[in-house]
Design a protein around this motif. Structure first.
Motif, PDB file in Angstrom:
ATOM      1  N   LYS A 156      -4.502  -7.380  -4.694  1.00  0.00           N
ATOM      2  CA  LYS A 156      -4.529  -8.738  -4.124  1.00  0.00           C
ATOM      3  C   LYS A 156      -3.653  -9.678  -4.959  1.00  0.00           C
ATOM      4  O   LYS A 156      -3.622  -9.589  -6.188  1.00  0.00           O
ATOM      5  CB  LYS A 156      -5.963  -9.255  -4.095  1.00  0.00           C
ATOM      6  CG  LYS A 156      -6.115 -10.659  -3.516  1.00  0.00           C
ATOM      7  CD  LYS A 156      -7.568 -11.103  -3.576  1.00  0.00           C
ATOM      8  CE  LYS A 156      -7.737 -12.523  -3.066  1.00  0.00           C
ATOM      9  NZ  LYS A 156      -6.979 -13.506  -3.844  1.00  0.00           N
ATOM     10  N   SER A 214       0.634  -0.107  -4.809  1.00  0.00           N
ATOM     11  CA  SER A 214      -0.026   1.186  -4.961  1.00  0.00           C
ATOM     12  C   SER A 214       1.051   2.248  -5.212  1.00  0.00           C
ATOM     13  O   SER A 214       2.120   2.220  -4.608  1.00  0.00           O
ATOM     14  CB  SER A 214      -0.807   1.528  -3.687  1.00  0.00           C
ATOM     15  OG  SER A 214      -1.275   2.860  -3.729  1.00  0.00           O
ATOM     16  N   ILE A 264      -4.993   2.495  -6.287  1.00  0.00           N
ATOM     17  CA  ILE A 264      -5.450   1.117  -6.040  1.00  0.00           C
ATOM     18  C   ILE A 264      -4.596   0.178  -6.883  1.00  0.00           C
ATOM     19  O   ILE A 264      -4.669   0.202  -8.119  1.00  0.00           O
ATOM     20  CB  ILE A 264      -6.938   0.925  -6.399  1.00  0.00           C
ATOM     21  CG1 ILE A 264      -7.806   1.954  -5.664  1.00  0.00           C
ATOM     22  CG2 ILE A 264      -7.370  -0.504  -6.061  1.00  0.00           C
ATOM     23  CD1 ILE A 264      -7.747   1.851  -4.157  1.00  0.00           C
ATOM     24  N   GLY A 280      -2.895   6.936   1.212  1.00  0.00           N
ATOM     25  CA  GLY A 280      -3.927   5.965   1.583  1.00  0.00           C
ATOM     26  C   GLY A 280      -4.163   4.928   0.520  1.00  0.00           C
ATOM     27  O   GLY A 280      -5.249   4.336   0.418  1.00  0.00           O
ATOM     28  N   SER A 311      -2.988  -2.144   3.262  1.00  0.00           N
ATOM     29  CA  SER A 311      -4.082  -1.213   3.556  1.00  0.00           C
ATOM     30  C   SER A 311      -3.921  -0.736   4.999  1.00  0.00           C
ATOM     31  O   SER A 311      -3.039  -1.212   5.727  1.00  0.00           O
ATOM     32  CB  SER A 311      -5.435  -1.919   3.373  1.00  0.00           C
ATOM     33  OG  SER A 311      -5.628  -2.888   4.390  1.00  0.00           O
ATOM     34  N   PRO A 312      -4.774   0.190   5.429  1.00  0.00           N
ATOM     35  CA  PRO A 312      -4.679   0.630   6.834  1.00  0.00           C
ATOM     36  C   PRO A 312      -4.841  -0.522   7.825  1.00  0.00           C
ATOM     37  O   PRO A 312      -4.330  -0.453   8.942  1.00  0.00           O
ATOM     38  CB  PRO A 312      -5.825   1.638   6.953  1.00  0.00           C
ATOM     39  CG  PRO A 312      -6.033   2.147   5.568  1.00  0.00           C
ATOM     40  CD  PRO A 312      -5.747   0.986   4.667  1.00  0.00           C
ATOM     41  N   ILE A 362      -4.056   1.454  -1.624  1.00  0.00           N
ATOM     42  CA  ILE A 362      -4.238   0.042  -1.256  1.00  0.00           C
ATOM     43  C   ILE A 362      -3.586  -0.853  -2.315  1.00  0.00           C
ATOM     44  O   ILE A 362      -3.793  -0.658  -3.526  1.00  0.00           O
ATOM     45  CB  ILE A 362      -5.735  -0.301  -1.131  1.00  0.00           C
ATOM     46  CG1 ILE A 362      -6.362   0.531  -0.010  1.00  0.00           C
ATOM     47  CG2 ILE A 362      -5.935  -1.792  -0.866  1.00  0.00           C
ATOM     48  CD1 ILE A 362      -7.852   0.380   0.111  1.00  0.00           C
ATOM     49  N   TYR A 402      -0.371  -1.149   5.684  1.00  0.00           N
ATOM     50  CA  TYR A 402      -0.029  -0.979   4.274  1.00  0.00           C
ATOM     51  C   TYR A 402       1.013  -1.990   3.774  1.00  0.00           C
ATOM     52  O   TYR A 402       1.639  -1.777   2.738  1.00  0.00           O
ATOM     53  CB  TYR A 402       0.469   0.448   4.005  1.00  0.00           C
ATOM     54  CG  TYR A 402      -0.615   1.485   4.231  1.00  0.00           C
ATOM     55  CD1 TYR A 402      -1.558   1.749   3.243  1.00  0.00           C
ATOM     56  CD2 TYR A 402      -0.696   2.173   5.442  1.00  0.00           C
ATOM     57  CE1 TYR A 402      -2.564   2.689   3.459  1.00  0.00           C
ATOM     58  CE2 TYR A 402      -1.705   3.114   5.665  1.00  0.00           C
ATOM     59  CZ  TYR A 402      -2.633   3.353   4.661  1.00  0.00           C
ATOM     60  OH  TYR A 402      -3.633   4.271   4.882  1.00  0.00           O
ATOM     61  N   GLY A 452       0.828  -1.197   0.000  1.00  0.00           N
ATOM     62  CA  GLY A 452       0.000   0.000   0.000  1.00  0.00           C
ATOM     63  C   GLY A 452       0.872   1.260   0.000  1.00  0.00           C
ATOM     64  O   GLY A 452       2.103   1.181   0.079  1.00  0.00           O
ATOM     65  N   THR A 486      -3.669 -10.560   0.715  1.00  0.00           N
ATOM     66  CA  THR A 486      -4.396  -9.292   0.581  1.00  0.00           C
ATOM     67  C   THR A 486      -3.399  -8.149   0.400  1.00  0.00           C
ATOM     68  O   THR A 486      -2.254  -8.204   0.862  1.00  0.00           O
ATOM     69  CB  THR A 486      -5.267  -9.021   1.815  1.00  0.00           C
ATOM     70  OG1 THR A 486      -4.436  -9.065   2.994  1.00  0.00           O
ATOM     71  CG2 THR A 486      -6.353 -10.073   1.953  1.00  0.00           C
TER      72      THR A 486
END
Length: 369
Positions: free
Chosen positions: A34, A68, A74, A29, A119-120, A31, A124, A24, A116
């Motif tokens: 996957k 990202s 994204i 922010g 992300s937050p 992401i 990340y 991330g 995954t």
């Protein structure tokens, strides 16, 4: 990896590794994408040998998810990877837990999940994809499975009843790999028949070629026992077993492998009826089967706890008597159709019962309102 023959593989062990999740981007922010999943997918006209040839190292890896970045907040998710396998393959995790089966073209089983993306929720940091070993086990799909000791004439029978051309000789273990033939009828109907390497006494203890070939009859609709009217003797150092004793021993071998096999519909073919004195031997065999006193000739460990029930006993000569082969083909069709109709009727009864239950529940819910 276990080979039945140089050209045939029925189990294959693979290492599978899904893709990692992309990183991330905390600053914006962003992401991460996957990681790619890995599936096992059934393909038409495929074999495990083709699966091996597609990746000889036996290591399958899916792509990682995209990171990202400021031009793409994204991250791009990675595509899933499908491992092509033949229809009828069971997938095991590390050779123990069954993940699933693919019994029709296009069926898929998820074997590893991709990680995954960052992300937050995970600071990340893209998460690692799953990685482990899986075992693919092929179970042939056929209507009828031939079961018998070596030299009972199974290969000759398969060649006579279908267009298959299995190896035929006068010594044991001529069948080193499963063969499938198609019995064809004038109206276009076809019945698939699987011939397996012959069992021998003590196959459960891995004597001879063992009894792991029996996995290929687990999905058959009907078992066809093939017994030589003259009995069978593997070699000079082994005892000669009468036809009745062979039936009892086959019964026990199937029971040890899986008692569920004894619940299947079964026919008994008494082969080589063109041999001298065959009619007298057949008369004695039928008497023995009615009384089953033959079990007393075996040690206790050879006594089956459950006896197989034959829907019919059919004398024939696979090599010399075409009429007996035609009769056998018709009986196979009749028995398969009989049990097929029973299964359909049972499905109808269950469906009707469920509909009645749903109707009652619906009526009760209306009264409660």
């Amino acid at each position: 990896m276990k080979r039945l023959h140089r050209r045939f593989i029925d189990t294959l062990r693979l290492h599978v590794k899904s893709g990692h999740g992309g990183m991330g981007l905390p600053r914006f922010g962003g992401i991460g994408g996957k990681g790619g999943d890995i599936y096992v997918e059934a393909k038409e006209d495929f074999t495990l040998k083709k699966t091996l040839n597609a990746e000889p190292r036996k290591r399958w890896s899916a792509a990682d998810g995209g990171n990202s970045h400021k031009f793409r907040i994204i991250g791009e998710p990675a595509e899933s990877l499908s491992i092509p396998v033949p229809v009828g393959t069971t997938v095991r995790l590390d050779g123990v837990k069954i993940l699933g089966e693919v019994n029709s073209v296009g069926d898929k089983v998820l074997v590893t999940k991709g990680g995954t993306g960052g992300s937050p929720m995970n600071q990340y940091n893209g998460q690692k994809g799953q990685a482990h070993n899986i075992q693919l086990e092929l179970k042939l799909l056929a209507d009828v499975g031939l079961v018998g000791f070596p030299n009972a004439g199974k290969s000759t029978l398969l060649g006579s009843i279908s267009r298959a051309k299995p190896k035929i000789a006068s010594y044991p273990f001529t069948t080193l790999q499963p063969n499938i033939g198609m019995a064809e009828f004038h109206d276009g109907r076809q019945i698939s028949i699987a011939d397996l390497p012959g069992l021998i006494e003590g196959a459960w203890a891995n004597v001879g070629m063992g009894h792991k070939f029996l996995r290929h009859v687990e999905r058959t609709k009907l078992l066809l026992f093939v017994v030589d009217i003259n009995g069978f003797q593997l070699g000079p150092q082994h005892p000669h077993r009468t036809p009745t004793e062979n039936i009892i021993l086959l019964n026990k071998e199937l029971e040890i492998y899986s008692s569920n096999l004894l619940e299947k519909p079964a026919l008994l073919v008494i082969n080589k009826m063109d041999c001298p004195n065959a009619e007298n031997k057949l008369e004695k065999l039928l008497k023995d089967l009615n009384q089953l006193r033959v079990c007393t000739n075996f040690p206790e460990e050879f006594h089956p706890e459950q006896l197989v029930t034959f829907d019919d006993i059919i004398p024939c000569s696979a090599r010399e008597n075409r009429a007996s082969i035609n009769h056998l083909k018709e009986r196979l069709r009749e028995v398969l159709d009989f049990y097929g109709d029973q299964e359909k009727d049972q499905v109808k009864v269950v469906t009707k019962a469920r509909q009645q239950v749903q109707k009652l529940l619906s009526e009760r819910s209306k009264h409660l309102v």
